[in-house]
Write an enzyme that holds these catalytic residues in place. Structure first.
Site, PDB file in Angstrom:
ATOM      1  N   THR A  19      27.995  -7.030  58.380  1.00  0.00           N
ATOM      2  CA  THR A  19      26.615  -6.509  58.259  1.00  0.00           C
ATOM      3  C   THR A  19      26.074  -6.524  56.834  1.00  0.00           C
ATOM      4  OG1 THR A  19      27.384  -4.233  57.939  1.00  0.00           O
ATOM      5  CG2 THR A  19      26.965  -4.925  60.222  1.00  0.00           C
ATOM      6  N   TRP A  20      26.758  -7.176  55.910  1.00  0.00           N
ATOM      7  CA  TRP A  20      26.264  -7.200  54.534  1.00  0.00           C
ATOM      8  C   TRP A  20      24.904  -7.906  54.525  1.00  0.00           C
ATOM      9  CZ3 TRP A  20      28.892  -9.957  49.756  1.00  0.00           C
ATOM     10  CH2 TRP A  20      28.426  -9.333  48.575  1.00  0.00           C
ATOM     11  N   TYR A  53      26.256  -1.290  51.622  1.00  0.00           N
ATOM     12  CA  TYR A  53      25.313  -2.319  52.072  1.00  0.00           C
ATOM     13  C   TYR A  53      23.901  -1.751  52.234  1.00  0.00           C
ATOM     14  CZ  TYR A  53      29.745  -4.673  53.127  1.00  0.00           C
ATOM     15  OH  TYR A  53      31.012  -5.205  53.046  1.00  0.00           O
ATOM     16  N   GLN A 163      41.193  -5.587  54.237  1.00  0.00           N
ATOM     17  CA  GLN A 163      40.061  -6.525  54.392  1.00  0.00           C
ATOM     18  C   GLN A 163      39.912  -7.322  53.100  1.00  0.00           C
ATOM     19  OE1 GLN A 163      35.319  -6.028  54.728  1.00  0.00           O
ATOM     20  NE2 GLN A 163      36.411  -5.168  56.464  1.00  0.00           N
ATOM     21  N   TYR A 191      36.972 -11.448  55.266  1.00  0.00           N
ATOM     22  CA  TYR A 191      35.520 -11.424  55.003  1.00  0.00           C
ATOM     23  C   TYR A 191      35.078 -12.751  54.391  1.00  0.00           C
ATOM     24  CZ  TYR A 191      35.971  -9.801  49.979  1.00  0.00           C
ATOM     25  OH  TYR A 191      36.217  -9.663  48.647  1.00  0.00           O
ATOM     26  N   LEU A 194      32.869 -17.662  56.568  1.00  0.00           N
ATOM     27  CA  LEU A 194      32.045 -18.888  56.533  1.00  0.00           C
ATOM     28  C   LEU A 194      31.687 -19.243  55.089  1.00  0.00           C
ATOM     29  CD1 LEU A 194      29.646 -17.912  59.479  1.00  0.00           C
ATOM     30  CD2 LEU A 194      31.595 -19.483  59.565  1.00  0.00           C
TER      31      LEU A 194
END
Ligand code: NDP
Length: 282
Positions: A19-20, A53, A163, A191, A194
């Protein structure tokens, strides 16, 4: 076959939702909420957020997305290192819970290591657990030396996740951190799986080998990158997706298997580490 990851006896789909950058623009809010809800429908149960965030704004978006469906999600948030003391962590967690419109987190992570002694953070986490505000706790951005220090502390072995940054073009953790986490049965949450859609590595999405393999398999490069991250036992990916199309695509990657020939080609293009490398971070 859908891939799963085991969080101390609880099995979850090995792709979740990041959700960043959510909650930063009011014009994108409705779409972000819809994307998170669609992710849940597609089985991306774990939602990862943080007090950092959008300064709490991402937690508010998640809270809105989960209204009336909290029990279908597995919620992760993170505490700033400077809030990770016994008194401050309880207050920070309570603020996160209010923004998230819930009374418990499934997992609460120390976002990165700061100056507060680890033993104090462990005490804070234990206090939150005893109060029923968090089910488990873990850490983020901990390299092997930090993790072994943590595990040597009283209560440290309860650490339920680490994480860290992990994607095809950043494989440093494969040398020692990942085997160590696997040995200790600590799930790794990857994290930037992509590489932020290539922003962290500009040659990634357009790389010839990746595009060739993806085309041959009838998948996208993003799906190939996610299937690659979750190929390893004990590793999950938490891509952030702000559109329904991206969410659906990412969820479908749960069922993509890579052959040993495809993995060898990817190893040639992006070789695994042959020595210890400092943990990559963003
Ligand atoms: P990601 O690697 O998840 O990349 C996100 C980008 O990829 C967005 O621009 C998104 O675009 C795009 N994207 C998503 N799905 C697709 C797709 N199928 N095809 C093409 N593009 C796609 O980077 P993040 O930095 O967001 O990392 C993931 C999550 O990990 C974060 O959101 C956060 O929750 C967590 N994180 C934790 C950190 C820590 O220190 N613990 C540090 C960094 C991240 P769009 O939004 O348009 O869909």
């Amino acid at each position: 076959m859908t891939k799963f990851i085991d969080f101390s006896g609880q099995s979850l789909p090995a792709i979740g939702q990041g959700t960043w950058y959510m909650g930063e623009e009011s014009s994108r809010r409705t779409q972000e909420i819809a994307a998170l809800q669609a992710g849940l429908e597609h089985g991306l149960t774990l939602i990862d957020t943080a007090e950092m965030y959008a300064d709490g704004g991402a937690e508010e978006v998640v809270g809105e997305a989960l209204r009336g469906r909290r029990d279908r999600a597995w919620l992760v948030s993170k505490v700033y290192p400077w809030n990770a003391g016994v008194v401050d962590a309880v207050e920070a967690c309570e603020r996160s819970l209010r923004r998230l419109q819930t009374d418990y987190l499934d997992l609460y992570l120390l976002h990165w290591r700061g100056n507060i002694p680890l033993e104090e953070t462990i005490l804070a986490m234990e206090k939150l657990q005893q109060a029923g505000k968090i089910r488990r706790w873990g850490v983020s951005n901990f390299d092997s030396s930090d993790l072994s220090e943590l595990l040597a502390e009283k209560g440290g072995e309860a650490c339920a996740a680490n994480q860290v940054l992990y994607h095809l073009a950043s494989r440093g953790i494969e040398f020692d951190l990942l085997p160590y986490c696997q040995q200790k049965a600590i799930p790794v949450m990857a994290y930037c799986p992509l590489a932020q859609a290539g922003r962290l590595r500009h040659d990634l999405m357009t790389h010839a080998t990746l595009n060739e393999i993806a085309q041959q398999k009838g998948i996208t490069v993003a799906q190939l990158l996610l299937a690659w991250v979750i190929r390893k036992e004990g590793v999950m990916a938490i891509p952030k997706a702000g559109s329904l199309a991206h969410v659906a695509e990412n969820a479908a990657a749960l069922n993509i298997e890579l052959s040993s020939e495809e993995l060898s080609r990817l190893n040639e293009a992006f070789p695994p580490p042959s020595r210890k490398m400092a943990l990559d971070v963003v």
